[in-house]
Write a protein that holds these residues in place. Sequence first.
Motif, PDB file in Angstrom:
ATOM      1  N   UNK A  75     -11.258  75.160  58.021  1.00 53.36           N
ATOM      2  CA  UNK A  75     -10.099  74.489  58.545  1.00 53.36           C
ATOM      3  C   UNK A  75     -10.072  73.121  58.144  1.00 53.36           C
ATOM      4  N   UNK A  76     -11.131  72.539  57.987  1.00 52.07           N
ATOM      5  CA  UNK A  76     -11.050  71.166  57.464  1.00 52.07           C
ATOM      6  C   UNK A  76     -10.744  70.884  55.887  1.00 52.07           C
ATOM      7  N   UNK A  77     -11.203  71.841  55.530  1.00 47.99           N
ATOM      8  CA  UNK A  77     -10.953  71.765  53.839  1.00 47.99           C
ATOM      9  C   UNK A  77      -9.638  72.236  53.350  1.00 47.99           C
ATOM     10  N   UNK A  78      -9.034  73.200  54.226  1.00 49.25           N
ATOM     11  CA  UNK A  78      -7.607  73.624  54.051  1.00 49.25           C
ATOM     12  C   UNK A  78      -6.675  72.531  54.476  1.00 49.25           C
ATOM     13  N   UNK A  79      -7.265  71.688  55.469  1.00 51.54           N
ATOM     14  CA  UNK A  79      -6.205  70.601  56.050  1.00 51.54           C
ATOM     15  C   UNK A  79      -6.119  69.305  54.839  1.00 51.54           C
ATOM     16  N   UNK A  80      -7.589  69.025  54.461  1.00 49.55           N
ATOM     17  CA  UNK A  80      -7.815  67.997  53.559  1.00 49.55           C
ATOM     18  C   UNK A  80      -6.862  68.282  51.989  1.00 49.55           C
ATOM     19  N   UNK A  81      -6.792  69.807  51.734  1.00 49.88           N
ATOM     20  CA  UNK A  81      -6.106  69.981  50.578  1.00 49.88           C
ATOM     21  C   UNK A  81      -4.600  70.040  50.700  1.00 49.88           C
ATOM     22  N   UNK A  82      -4.137  70.373  52.119  1.00 45.11           N
ATOM     23  CA  UNK A  82      -2.783  70.406  52.257  1.00 45.11           C
ATOM     24  C   UNK A  82      -2.025  68.819  52.259  1.00 45.11           C
ATOM     25  N   UNK A  83      -2.990  67.772  52.768  1.00 44.06           N
ATOM     26  CA  UNK A  83      -2.734  66.687  52.746  1.00 44.06           C
ATOM     27  C   UNK A  83      -2.770  65.731  51.249  1.00 44.06           C
ATOM     28  N   UNK A  84      -3.391  66.722  50.315  1.00 34.59           N
ATOM     29  CA  UNK A  84      -3.502  66.282  48.949  1.00 34.59           C
ATOM     30  C   UNK A  84      -4.634  65.180  48.945  1.00 34.59           C
ATOM     31  N   UNK A  85      -5.829  65.458  49.642  1.00 32.98           N
ATOM     32  CA  UNK A  85      -6.942  64.657  49.504  1.00 32.98           C
ATOM     33  C   UNK A  85      -8.127  65.370  48.908  1.00 32.98           C
ATOM     34  N   UNK A  86      -7.895  66.599  48.542  1.00 30.11           N
ATOM     35  CA  UNK A  86      -8.921  67.309  47.988  1.00 30.11           C
ATOM     36  C   UNK A  86      -9.750  67.948  48.773  1.00 30.11           C
ATOM     37  N   UNK A  87     -11.180  68.423  48.394  1.00 29.16           N
ATOM     38  CA  UNK A  87     -12.263  68.777  49.220  1.00 29.16           C
ATOM     39  C   UNK A  87     -13.156  67.687  49.400  1.00 29.16           C
ATOM     40  N   UNK A  88     -13.662  67.554  50.861  1.00 25.19           N
ATOM     41  CA  UNK A  88     -14.810  66.443  51.012  1.00 25.19           C
ATOM     42  C   UNK A  88     -16.207  67.116  50.601  1.00 25.19           C
ATOM     43  N   UNK A  89     -16.427  68.118  50.200  1.00 22.00           N
ATOM     44  CA  UNK A  89     -17.803  68.779  49.787  1.00 22.00           C
ATOM     45  C   UNK A  89     -18.224  68.272  48.438  1.00 22.00           C
ATOM     46  N   UNK A  90     -19.455  67.967  48.443  1.00 18.67           N
ATOM     47  CA  UNK A  90     -20.056  67.143  47.205  1.00 18.67           C
ATOM     48  C   UNK A  90     -19.231  65.955  46.974  1.00 18.67           C
TER      49      UNK A  90
END
Length: 227
Positions: A75-90
């Motif tokens: 859920x967080x990953x999909x939201x950050x991608x939708x906001x154009x921030x990419x993934x936070x992992x690694x």
Amino acid sequence: MMLTPDDWQAIGLTLKVATTTTAILLVLGVPLAWWLATSRSFWRHPVGALVALPFVLPPSVLGFYVLVALGPNGPVGQWTQAMGWGLLTFSFSGLVVASVFYSLPFMVQPVLTAMQSLNPRALEAAATLRASPLDRFFTVVLPLCRPGLIAGVVMAFAHTVGEFGVVLMVGGNIPGVTRTVSVQIYDHVEALQYGDAHRLAALMLAFAFCVLLVLQLVQRRATGPRP
């Protein structure tokens, strides 16, 4: 004690993660501790249990679920991608998010204990002087809880510095990006570089001793000298 450039890089990154995490926890943890100390809501107990989970949950389990939540299908990953921030992992940001979750109880618990031991007469006296709830919080609660605040900051910072399982699970092992001191020690041991591992481990041991010494002094100053 001769440390390698990679060791210094790992130390710098670790201090950066710990400082950022502690600052966030100070902003989030203190109001949360006050709510837990004063609320009569049913949700106080589930939230308190959720905050304390890192005390009993293996770091690999917490790290796995944080990784799933921050991943491309989470859920967080999909939201950050939708906001154009990419993934936070690694990434550094992912390390900070994971560290906030994992070190949260180490900030909240000492502050909560200090707040629960407050004399209610101090707050009642401030209320009779027509101080608003916000004024009472900043002028009465926080000054009286200073030992708990100091202990929370020190514990949260130290705990973040010593993280391994959550950091490795969420951040991986990227030099200069996610490779912290604990991961660097693991790399030295894996490469059979025991001398390098010993130097870094000794540094961590000295740091842990200083943290415990500071906490002992803070506690002694808060309770007063023994007769």
